[in-house]
Each structure stands twice: as C-alpha cells, then as structure tokens.
Design a protein around this motif. Structure first.
Motif, mmCIF file in Angstrom:
data_model
loop_
_atom_site.group_PDB
_atom_site.id
_atom_site.type_symbol
_atom_site.label_atom_id
_atom_site.label_comp_id
_atom_site.label_asym_id
_atom_site.label_seq_id
_atom_site.Cartn_x
_atom_site.Cartn_y
_atom_site.Cartn_z
ATOM 1 N N GLY A 430 0.827 -1.205 0.000
ATOM 2 C CA GLY A 430 0.000 0.000 0.000
ATOM 3 C C GLY A 430 0.858 1.250 0.000
ATOM 4 N N TRP A 431 1.930 1.237 0.795
ATOM 5 C CA TRP A 431 2.869 2.359 0.807
ATOM 6 C C TRP A 431 3.539 2.508 -0.562
ATOM 7 C CZ3 TRP A 431 8.199 1.853 0.030
ATOM 8 C CH2 TRP A 431 8.950 3.024 0.191
ATOM 9 N N LEU A 432 3.916 1.372 -1.165
ATOM 10 C CA LEU A 432 4.574 1.398 -2.465
ATOM 11 C C LEU A 432 3.652 2.002 -3.525
ATOM 12 C CD1 LEU A 432 7.276 0.466 -3.714
ATOM 13 C CD2 LEU A 432 6.136 -1.668 -4.360
ATOM 14 N N ARG A 433 2.392 1.662 -3.458
ATOM 15 C CA ARG A 433 1.404 2.229 -4.388
ATOM 16 C C ARG A 433 1.320 3.749 -4.210
ATOM 17 N NH1 ARG A 433 -2.122 3.171 -8.638
ATOM 18 N NH2 ARG A 433 -3.939 4.237 -7.859
ATOM 19 N N GLY A 434 1.383 4.223 -2.940
ATOM 20 C CA GLY A 434 1.341 5.656 -2.687
ATOM 21 C C GLY A 434 2.549 6.382 -3.231
ATOM 22 N N GLN A 435 3.705 5.702 -3.236
ATOM 23 C CA GLN A 435 4.921 6.321 -3.752
ATOM 24 C C GLN A 435 4.975 6.295 -5.274
ATOM 25 O OE1 GLN A 435 7.232 7.781 -1.528
ATOM 26 N NE2 GLN A 435 5.504 7.330 -0.183
ATOM 27 N N HIS A 436 4.434 5.232 -5.855
ATOM 28 C CA HIS A 436 4.473 5.052 -7.316
ATOM 29 C C HIS A 436 3.073 4.654 -7.804
ATOM 30 C CE1 HIS A 436 8.851 5.194 -6.959
ATOM 31 N NE2 HIS A 436 8.736 4.322 -5.983
ATOM 32 N N PRO A 437 2.172 5.616 -7.926
ATOM 33 C CA PRO A 437 0.765 5.288 -8.207
ATOM 34 C C PRO A 437 0.482 4.829 -9.629
ATOM 35 C CG PRO A 437 1.086 7.669 -8.128
ATOM 36 C CD PRO A 437 2.383 7.048 -7.722
ATOM 37 N N THR A 438 1.521 4.625 -10.437
ATOM 38 C CA THR A 438 1.288 4.158 -11.808
ATOM 39 C C THR A 438 1.022 2.656 -11.871
ATOM 40 O OG1 THR A 438 3.682 3.982 -12.112
ATOM 41 C CG2 THR A 438 2.624 6.018 -12.851
ATOM 42 N N PHE A 439 1.229 1.934 -10.775
ATOM 43 C CA PHE A 439 0.922 0.505 -10.762
ATOM 44 C C PHE A 439 0.320 0.138 -9.401
ATOM 45 C CE2 PHE A 439 5.236 0.906 -9.146
ATOM 46 C CZ PHE A 439 5.241 0.072 -8.039
ATOM 47 N N GLY A 440 -0.190 -1.088 -9.309
ATOM 48 C CA GLY A 440 -0.763 -1.549 -8.044
ATOM 49 C C GLY A 440 -2.142 -0.999 -7.759
ATOM 50 N N ARG A 441 -2.893 -0.666 -8.790
ATOM 51 C CA ARG A 441 -4.208 -0.052 -8.604
ATOM 52 C C ARG A 441 -5.241 -1.088 -8.152
ATOM 53 N NH1 ARG A 441 -7.336 4.073 -11.044
ATOM 54 N NH2 ARG A 441 -9.300 4.143 -9.889
ATOM 55 N N ILE A 442 -5.940 -0.766 -7.066
ATOM 56 C CA ILE A 442 -7.114 -1.535 -6.652
ATOM 57 C C ILE A 442 -8.264 -0.541 -6.550
ATOM 58 C CG2 ILE A 442 -8.136 -3.108 -4.968
ATOM 59 C CD1 ILE A 442 -5.381 -3.808 -3.987
ATOM 60 N N PRO A 443 -9.214 -0.556 -7.485
ATOM 61 C CA PRO A 443 -10.330 0.400 -7.432
ATOM 62 C C PRO A 443 -11.086 0.279 -6.113
ATOM 63 C CG PRO A 443 -10.292 -0.761 -9.526
ATOM 64 C CD PRO A 443 -9.299 -1.453 -8.635
ATOM 65 N N GLU A 444 -11.686 1.363 -5.701
ATOM 66 C CA GLU A 444 -12.373 1.388 -4.411
ATOM 67 C C GLU A 444 -13.450 0.309 -4.276
ATOM 68 O OE1 GLU A 444 -14.863 4.732 -2.032
ATOM 69 O OE2 GLU A 444 -12.855 5.306 -2.679
ATOM 70 N N PRO A 445 -14.288 0.070 -5.303
ATOM 71 C CA PRO A 445 -15.277 -1.016 -5.165
ATOM 72 C C PRO A 445 -14.614 -2.387 -4.973
ATOM 73 C CG PRO A 445 -15.879 0.447 -6.969
ATOM 74 C CD PRO A 445 -14.493 0.818 -6.560
ATOM 75 N N ALA A 446 -13.506 -2.623 -5.688
ATOM 76 C CA ALA A 446 -12.804 -3.903 -5.536
ATOM 77 C C ALA A 446 -12.185 -4.011 -4.148
ATOM 78 C CB ALA A 446 -11.715 -4.036 -6.610
ATOM 79 N N LEU A 447 -11.652 -2.907 -3.649
ATOM 80 C CA LEU A 447 -11.062 -2.911 -2.309
ATOM 81 C C LEU A 447 -12.133 -3.175 -1.260
ATOM 82 C CD1 LEU A 447 -8.258 -2.464 -1.037
ATOM 83 C CD2 LEU A 447 -8.901 -0.077 -0.677
ATOM 84 N N TRP A 448 -13.340 -2.634 -1.486
ATOM 85 C CA TRP A 448 -14.456 -2.889 -0.567
ATOM 86 C C TRP A 448 -14.805 -4.374 -0.555
ATOM 87 C CZ3 TRP A 448 -19.280 -5.035 -0.837
ATOM 88 C CH2 TRP A 448 -20.133 -4.815 0.259
ATOM 89 N N VAL A 449 -14.837 -4.984 -1.732
ATOM 90 C CA VAL A 449 -15.156 -6.420 -1.802
ATOM 91 C C VAL A 449 -14.087 -7.231 -1.072
ATOM 92 C CG1 VAL A 449 -15.347 -8.393 -3.354
ATOM 93 C CG2 VAL A 449 -16.506 -6.258 -3.922
ATOM 94 N N MET A 450 -12.816 -6.887 -1.310
ATOM 95 C CA MET A 450 -11.727 -7.632 -0.672
ATOM 96 C C MET A 450 -11.789 -7.521 0.845
ATOM 97 S SD MET A 450 -8.510 -6.784 -3.177
ATOM 98 C CE MET A 450 -7.321 -7.642 -2.114
#
Length: 564
Positions: A430-450
């Motif tokens: 999650g931290w890595l995604r915040g530093q480099h937001p061009t990859f590691g995307r989990i859309p909010e609806p998908a994150l809610w399901v997870m």
C-alpha cells in the motif's frame, strides 16, 4: 424443508452465501442508533445455519481471510509509514501504548477469570472490535503442539467469546468516547471543536472562496455585458482580479461573441453584448452583485463538460502544504476542492488543513482546468474496473511466505503466521502504491469487496463450522463473559483518554480521534463527530487507525503465546 437441508449439505457454498445474505440484512437493521453490524450478524446467522451440520473446507475461509488482510494493509499503508515522520510520531507512540493496553487488559481479565486461550482470544477480538484476531489466533493455535481435538475445541470457542463481547465492544466504545470522553477531557467539547476549527482556519470557511465543503457544488451562470458594466472592455484576467478583491473567487470560463463561442483566456477582452459563462462556488454565485449585467439563459454557452475527479497527492511541492496554500497556486485557476480523504476517512475541509502524500482530494472544474491542476498535484484516480492482480497476488504470496517462517522457543512457535505476514505485506505494498501510483491499482469497489466481503465470507465459514459447539461453549462461558468483555472494552479506552490529556497533552478533540483510531472503531468516530458537531476528530484518527489496525491484528498471535 428436509430437501433444503440436504441441498445445503451437498452444496455448502450455497450455505455460505445464504449466511451472507441474511447476515447483511440483519446487520442493516437499527433500533434507534443501535445495530449489530454485519460482522456479528453474519457470525450469528452462520452459527444458526451451522446447526444443520454443514461441512466446509477450512481452505475456503483462509483464502478470503488473506484477501481481507492484504486489503486492510493496503488501505492504511501510506498513512502508517507517513506517521513515522516527525509530526506523526507522537500519535504513533500514543496508539502503540493504547494497543498494548488493549492486549494486556483482556489477557489479565482472561487469566483472572480462568479462561483458556480460545475464550481469551475471542474476548480480545470482540472487546477490541478487531474481527481479524479470530483468524490470526486460530492460525496460531493450529501451530501449537496440541492434539487435533484440543485445537478444534480452542478454535471453536473464539467465535463464541467474540459474539458475546462484540456488542458492548462496538456500542460501548461509541458511548464511552462520545458521552464519558468529553467529561474526562474537560466538559462540553463543542466549543473546543469550534476553537480547533478556527485554529485551522475554520473562521475562513465561509470567506475563503477557493475551498468548498463536501456539500457545496460549483455552478455556472451566463451574463450579458452592458456598455456601462464594470467588465466591459476589460480582460478576463482583470475581471477575475476584481472579483477576487471582493472576496469572490469566480472564473470566466467561456464567452459568446455574436454567434461564436470561445474559451476564455486571461488576455481575452470582453466587449459590449458579449455573454460570459461565470462559474464558482454556489454561495459566491448567489451573492454575486450583477448590477450591470443581465443574467440570460444560454444553454449552448453553458453546455460544456465539467470534470469531477479524485487526485492522489504525490508531487513534493504539494505535500505538507495547506489547503489555502494549494488554492493560491496558479494552476488551481478555475478548480475547487470538493472533498479530502485520508486512509478512506473524510477529513474536514479547512483552510489550514495540511496535505499529506497519498491523500485523495476531489477536484471539480472544467476539464481543461482540472487536467492542468492534476499535472502539478499528483496522480488522477480515474474510474476503472481493473485491479492489478499481479500486484495483489504477488503481495499475498510474499507476505504469506515470510509469515510462515517461525522459530520455536520452549516449544512455542514464534512468528507472524501467514495471516500476519500478509498484513505486513499489505502495508508495504500500500505504501509502495502511494509512492508510485502508476501501478498496483485496486479500485475502491474492488477494495471494498476484498475487505468487507472477504472478512464476512471468512466469518460466515467460522460461524457455520463453530455452529454445533457454539451453544455448549456459550453455556460454559456464561454471562460473566459479557461483563468481562465490557471491562476489557472500557478500561483501555478510559486509560487512553487520560493518557492523551495528561501525558501527551493533545487537544481534547484530537485525543478523542486518537482514542477511536487506536481502537479502530469507526462507529465511535461517527458518534464523536456527532457529539462535538465537527469533523475535526478525524485529524487524530488516521495515523492511530493505521497503527491500531496493524498491532491489534498481530495481538492475535501474542495473546495465544501469552496464554500458552
């Protein structure tokens, strides 16, 4: 009826979804302000359906539990590591102390009451409202040198104790922090919340035209320029400067010159009979004194795209800036900040609210202006249905492999377990995604399901599996378990309030937010905000929530080690 039971036994996956459906329905029901919540409801429905003797592979719950833990870590990772910086360290230390108390009090109460590790772990999970402890503690028990019967007995007691103690854990936490908390921290905190808002520039919320609350909207009107208008024969830049001197941050977006419609530029000169599309916050448009202009209906002029887009703050020149400083930057021309979220928690929109890396701000304005602002702020969180499953799958595998490593001390395995490892991996990814937001995307609806469905799918299987032994376990524990759980809920929270007031000397509103965050009780945060009539408690919630969500889950391992 018998044929339904037969089908559910033959196809246990149907029993799981039946449990989810009924559990979510019951979880939505409210008696005044009280609700069981989906997790407890799903668990109790699972226990009821489990009386039918349905067998479900334990691997099913493990899959969904790991998915849930990764989502939790991914969500709070940016704020967890941001808290390691100087400004966040006091709140991180505070949360760590409160979390240690949230472990020690259930442990001491469980020992005093003579509970075994199963009941004590369940009491920890329920009293501290951290459902993930059920899975982490179960994984740890499975690693102990015990017989299969002993392990099963201990594991089945965890949901029993959780169900009994969770109700007060949730409702009691909200009541203590919203009702008793203000008295401990100095009485009526409504005024103190207003004082904090003023300190953060809250007195300017009505006067600062560049910042909008979540309930404001941008509107556009068309005005025909007369010969005696102040805007006649002036440039767009001069007109907007005049408007801002009158404390109205309004923008000229488009201009009709005869039959031609053009986009406004700073150098465009406005002439008699031109029609301008003027836009900005609703309250400033309503108070615009258009004495020399006539408002007209020009559907063609006003029919242009307006973009509402969330942007992750990444650029160094924006991090640690306040909202009012951001608004004053040239690239924010024509753009209004609509909402601000940190770790999924909505933050108060106040001029002096500081922006952190990884924050999500929602911008609204013309597509041209919003796109220009994005280049200077960070990464556009554009709507998408695609999840980076390479990122998710790799994170869960690496976390699980690291967590599976353990060493034995006096015959007791010491390690994170696969669940703890996946949680830590989620934090890092999650931290890595915040530093480099061009990859590691989990859309909010998908994150809610997870996170939401993942947890409740796990809980449903736990309830169904524990169903046959649940009633016996409840009889064995007795109502004393409810009282013990209430004490385990109340004591750490009361300690947390005194700790924030006398040791850390936080502002009382911040202390309430920190206490709720350390205990990861979002329901209590809402109750606190209602009690003080302000969203400012969220300022103390996000860093402590990130710490609490991490440590309290790991306590599922430690409570078993302590009770061993």
């Amino acid at each position: 009826m018998n044929w339904i039971v037969t089908i559910l036994r033959q196809y246990p996956e149907l029993a799981i979804f039946l449990t989810l459906s009924i559990g979510y329905f019951i979880g939505r029901l409210k008696i005044k302000n009280f609700s069981l919540g989906t997790v407890t409801s799903v668990l109790l429905v699972g226990v009821l359906i489990g009386q039918l003797g349905i067998q479900i592979s334990p691997n099913v719950k493990s899959v969904f539990f790991l998915m849930f833990l990764f989502a939790v870590g991914y969500s709070v990772g940016p704020q967890f590591f941001a808290g390691l910086k100087k400004d966040g360290l006091p709140q991180m230390l505070y949360a760590a102390i409160v979390c240690v108390c949230s472990l020690l009090f259930p442990y001491l109460i469980g020992t005093l009451m003579g509970y075994d590790m199963g009941l004590t772990a369940g009491m920890l999970a329920g009293s501290q409202t951290i459902s993930a402890v059920i899975g982490v503690a179960s994984d740890t028990i499975n690693q102990l040198d015990l017989s299969a019967e002993q392990k099963t007995s201990m594991i089945n007691k965890i949901p029993v104790a959780y169900a009994v103690t969770y109700i007060f854990g949730t409702a009691g936490s909200a009541w203590i922090l919203s009702s008793i908390g203000p008295k401990i921290l100095g009485g009526n905190l409504v005024e103190k919340a207003k004082e904090l808002e003023i300190k953060l520039g809250g007195d300017a919320i009505g006067n600062d035209p560049g910042i909008a609350s979540a309930y404001d909207r941008v509107i556009y009107n068309a005005y025909k320029i007369a010969a005696h208008s102040y805007a006649c024969n002036k440039t767009v830049a001069a007109i907007e400067a005049e408007l801002q001197r009158n404390e109205r941050r309004l923008f000229v977006q488009r201009i009709r010159k005869g039959s031609e419609i053009i986009d406004a530029t700073p150098d465009t000169i406005i002439h008699e009979n031109d029609v301008i599309a003027l836009g900005g916050r609703r309250e400033y448009m309503m108070s615009y004194n258009a004495v020399n202009e006539t408002e007209v209906l020009d559907a063609e002029l006003l029919n242009f795209p307006v973009e509402v887009l969330r942007v992750m703050i990444v650029k160094k020149e924006i991090v640690n800036k306040t909202l009012v400083e951001l608004r004053m930057m040239d690239f924010m021309h024509g753009v209004v900040i609509r909402t601000l979220k940190r770790s999924g928690i909505e933050f108060p929109i106040l001029p002096n609210t500081q922006l952190n890396k990884g924050d999500m701000i929602e911008l609204i304005g013309t597509k041209r202006d919003v796109e220009k602002a994005i280049l200077h702020i960070g990464y556009a969180d554009r709507p998408t249905n695609t999840t980076d499953m390479i990122f998710v799958g790799l994170g869960i595998v690496l976390g699980g492999l690291i967590g599976a490593l353990s060493i034995k001390v006096s015959g007791i395995p010491i390690g994170l377990s696969t669940s703890g490892g996946v949680l830590i991996a989620g934090l890092f990814f999650g931290w890595l995604r915040g530093q480099h937001p061009t990859f590691g995307r989990i859309p909010e609806p998908a994150l809610w399901v997870m996170s939401n469905v993942g947890l409740n799918m796990f809980i449903a299987v736990v309830g169904i599996a524990a169903g046959p032994s649940f009633i016996e376990g409840f009889k064995e524990a007795g109502w004393g378990l409810f009282v013990a759980g209430a004490a385990a809920t109340a004591l750490p929270l009361i300690f947390a309030l005194y700790l924030g007031r006398y040791v850390f000397k936080f502002h009382p509103i911040i202390t309430l937010g920190c206490a709720a965050g350390s205990r990861t009780t979002t329901a209590a945060l809402g109750a606190i905000q209602d009690a003080v009539k302000s969203k400012t408690p969220a300022l103390g919630y996000t860093v402590t929530y990130a710490v609490g969500n991490t440590l309290l889950i790991i306590w599922g391992v430690l409570i078993i080690i302590l009770m061993s």
